[in-house]
Design a protein around this motif. Sequence first.
Motif, short mmCIF file in Angstrom:
data_model
loop_
_atom_site.label_atom_id
_atom_site.label_comp_id
_atom_site.label_asym_id
_atom_site.label_seq_id
_atom_site.Cartn_x
_atom_site.Cartn_y
_atom_site.Cartn_z
N ILE A 35 0.86 -1.19 0.00
CA ILE A 35 0.00 0.00 0.00
C ILE A 35 0.89 1.23 0.00
O ILE A 35 1.80 1.35 0.83
CB ILE A 35 -0.93 0.01 1.23
N PHE A 36 0.65 2.12 -0.96
CA PHE A 36 1.41 3.36 -1.02
C PHE A 36 0.53 4.51 -0.54
O PHE A 36 -0.66 4.56 -0.86
CB PHE A 36 1.86 3.65 -2.46
N ALA A 37 1.13 5.40 0.22
CA ALA A 37 0.40 6.59 0.64
C ALA A 37 0.33 7.56 -0.55
O ALA A 37 1.16 7.46 -1.45
CB ALA A 37 1.11 7.24 1.82
N ASP A 40 3.49 8.88 -2.63
CA ASP A 40 4.62 7.96 -2.56
C ASP A 40 5.03 7.57 -3.97
O ASP A 40 4.18 7.39 -4.84
CB ASP A 40 4.22 6.67 -1.82
N VAL A 41 6.33 7.43 -4.17
CA VAL A 41 6.81 7.02 -5.49
C VAL A 41 6.86 5.49 -5.54
O VAL A 41 7.47 4.86 -4.69
CB VAL A 41 8.21 7.61 -5.75
N VAL A 42 6.16 4.91 -6.51
CA VAL A 42 6.17 3.45 -6.64
C VAL A 42 7.52 3.01 -7.19
O VAL A 42 8.16 2.12 -6.66
CB VAL A 42 5.01 2.98 -7.54
#
Lengths: 155, 898
Positions: A35-37, A40-42
């Motif tokens: 889970i990215f906020a 956030d850079v994937v």
Amino acid sequence: MSLQEEVDLLRRVPLFAKIEPAKLKLLAFTSERLIFAPDDVVFAQGQQGDAAYLVLRGSAEVLVDTPDGPLTVATIEENEIVGEIAILCNVPRTATVRAATELETLRISKDRFFGLIEEFPEMAIEIMRELAHRLETTTGRLREAHAAAGDRPAP
Amino acid sequence: MEHAQKGDGGRFMENSIFRYILRYSGPQQLYLIAVTIAYYPFLFMSLELPKIIVNEAIGGEGPPYVMPLFGTAFHVNTTQIHFLLTLSFCYLFLVLVNGCFKYHINVYKGQLGERLLRRLRYQLYARVLRFPLARFRKVGQGEVIPIITAEVEPLGGFIGTAFVDVMFYGGQLAIILGFILLQDVWLGLAAIAFYPLQIYLIPKLQRRVNMLAKQRIQNVRRLSDHIGESVSGIVEIHANDTAQLELSRFTDRLGRIFHIRYEIYRRKFFIKFLNNFIDKLTPFFFFSIGGYLVIQGDLTLGALIAVLAAYKDLAAPWKELLVWYQQREDVRIKYEQVIEQFHPPGMLDEALQSTDAVDPGPLEGDIAINVSLSDEDGHKILDGAAFTVPVASHVAIVGDPASGKSELAMLLARLFPPSSGRISIGAHDLARLPESVTGRRIGYVGANTHLHNASIGENLLYGLKHLPAAPDALAADLADAEAQAEARAEATWSGNSPYDYAADWVDYAAAGVSGPAEIPARLIAALRVVKMDEDVYGIGLRGCMNPSENPEIAQKILQARATMRDRTRAAPMAALVERFEKDRYNGNATVGENLLFGAPLDDRFDMDRLAEHPYVRRVLDRAGLTNDFVAIGLRVAETMVELFADLPSDHEFFQQYSFISAEELPDYRQIIDQATRGVPLSDESRLRLLSLPFMLITERHRLGLIDPPMQERILEARHAFADGLPPELEDSIAFFDEDDYNPAATIQDNILFGKLAHGQAYGARKIGALVREVVESLDLRDTVIEIGLRASVGIGGSRLSIPQRQKLALGRAVLKRPDILIVNEAAEVFDQRTQEEILENMLEERRGQGLVWVMNRIVGAEHFDQIVVMDDGKVAEQGSFKSLAESGKTLNSLLRVA
């Protein structure tokens, strides 16, 4: 989200539609759910790619570095896969992907990805279709951009 | 003050073991002989008394009884019983006296031997510390270690008996022989007729054995050197697949030792055989010739029997003397072999390590160098390299690797002497300065620093430990002080170091502080200079601490925990961590962790084998969870078998995800098969299933097997586990308690007091940053670094990375604030940016003090006062960076290459 729910979700993804459920379960179990906020850079342009990401929930922006700063070239929505180019062609990441909202993804490692394609050629066709589609879109944009630049005086 | 090294002066060690023994234990050996002589009459009497008891007291013909003592006959007028009892008690008394004599002599011998052995070992070790560095290129530690440990060991046993045995048996032999000769000269001569033959033959045979013994010692040394080499080069063996080669080399060495040993045995036992044969040859002549003479009537039978008896009496001491001779030869060879190794040419003059040297004060003025250096083959490494720089300046020495710049730096640190020429610092000749000056006023960091297997802090302080601050001080506690004084007296006996190792050795003044309290801050300051504070901070966070020893720190960590709790209460941080709560199931921890809700303090609770622990089983049984866990285990096994069935056994997933290894998969398949057919499971199968759920992490594995009702039941079991913990297990686990510091957990875990949430991108990084923020906001950073300073560096610093080791070495040198600090290619392992940053810090730290920096990669050379460019063993150019960059040729060519 339990494993079974994840499997159901994966089956709705066109790319995985033809894969048998047992394999999807293994894929779900062995792939990290990340889970990215927002913001956030994937992954970042220029990095070495080691995985593709399937968006389960939320959306992400695809950004390309230009001399004038980052340029958003696409948006990735639910059930779409991103980051497969770098692992398919063994090239550095061609763009930066950044979470636009809270972004839930399934991180599919390079090995796993190739394993699936080898086992299910249908998946390869699906990926080719997707890539061709993207090429078409990009070419179209390039054409537009070229036309727009032609209107302006050369710097 | 009396100093240890005075004992053997600057002279070579005695080249014979006897001279050595006499020199260090002459009076004691005399005493031993005297006591042995005093013991003799009592021994004689205790042999004589039984005869008197039997012949006079029991078989006697009535009073007066004759009691022959010391050649005089005493006539005693008393009753027979009384006489018998008196004599019996005399006998008992004699037994006691004899026992005491023997005890005293043996203990004295042992003590004497150990003291001399201690002295010998100390002297050998002290010599190792004075070996020229070149020596260590030829002699491995594998060769030196067995010499000091194993090879000299038998010497200890021999030292005590060196003189006294030969006196004892020799004396015995002489007395008996004298007795026989007095009675009959010819008989006596006949009894010893073959002694000359033995005296002639045995040393001849022994000589060959001695040679073999020498070879054996050398081969055993090579063997241990080979082992030492394999241990330190183990990586190369694995990386090059040379195990077979090494094994074969080892076999070769063992084979040689075997053959030598075998040869020694053959010869040794041949000597024995010959001895025995000659021994029995004498009676042969007695029987044949003596018998013939008796029959002929030329000799009486009584005389022949007397000769035989005399000969028998002589045999025992004679045999002992021969044994002593062989032992002596063995020990002599060993001693000579040892001594030979410890007299390398070019040893550091002992006076230079003496503690008597007067401190000449700070090094000032100019460093004037004009030296040449040749290697063993006569090749010139430095050829009249000459330059002069002020002590208090910053000098960079550059040049290609073969230019001799590194050797120049080592000469400047006086690690070895130049072949010719000299280095002077101010008015001093560097060659004549004692190590108490060069080792304190000059700092040296090489490319490959050896760290001691101690804490980071201890390693930093190593450069400050030259002598104990108060060498004569005794411990405050009276009993301790007594033990200390005794240990010191014993050390003096053997000429060992008079200094107490447990004393405070740190030279606070050299570090620029007034006492121990200021040391931590000083250490941290030194770490900052070499940019190691961050590393040690990380080590500190991962370190553990005993809260009862550091209650204040524990209190502060708890404060950090509270702050952390507040900071992770709200989004977005809340999603990244799941805190431990007594009454909530933690989905990011394993079922086992949830049940224990604590960290094991020792190995009585093995987190990987909780299902086998009897108390855990009892708790599960009471909570009625056992059967459910077995059922869950079965479901886990089914899922694993289903998912992993088709994977090859070496697939990475088995390592990453499965609770079941590929080898176990068929077993589990069988168990599942049995379970589905309704066959009752064996206890072993049930245990295997039972152990599976303990490893489940609900958030990670997402199998949906530990549902909320089950979580509720595990929570109940958690409480039952804590409440019912038997007293004998109480100190085996530290429960998670919001208000208590957990000694079994790391500092970081104590602050976090929870688990990182699975599946959160960058979770560890974000939480790490938050922990740092909290630590810094509470001024805890230095405290964490202090805890990191207590972490061990491992053998040779192996637990630190190579750059970290070099940072530590630089920090150590900075800490002791030398007048001249030499950095000899010590910063080359860093990446360029780190090298630049450390260089900048060091230049700042060393402002107004000497800094000599030898560099391969030319980084920041423009910041130095002077650049010395070396080329082919000579100084090619010298000057400021600016002038050389403009006009110098060599520097410019080096810069172009770089």
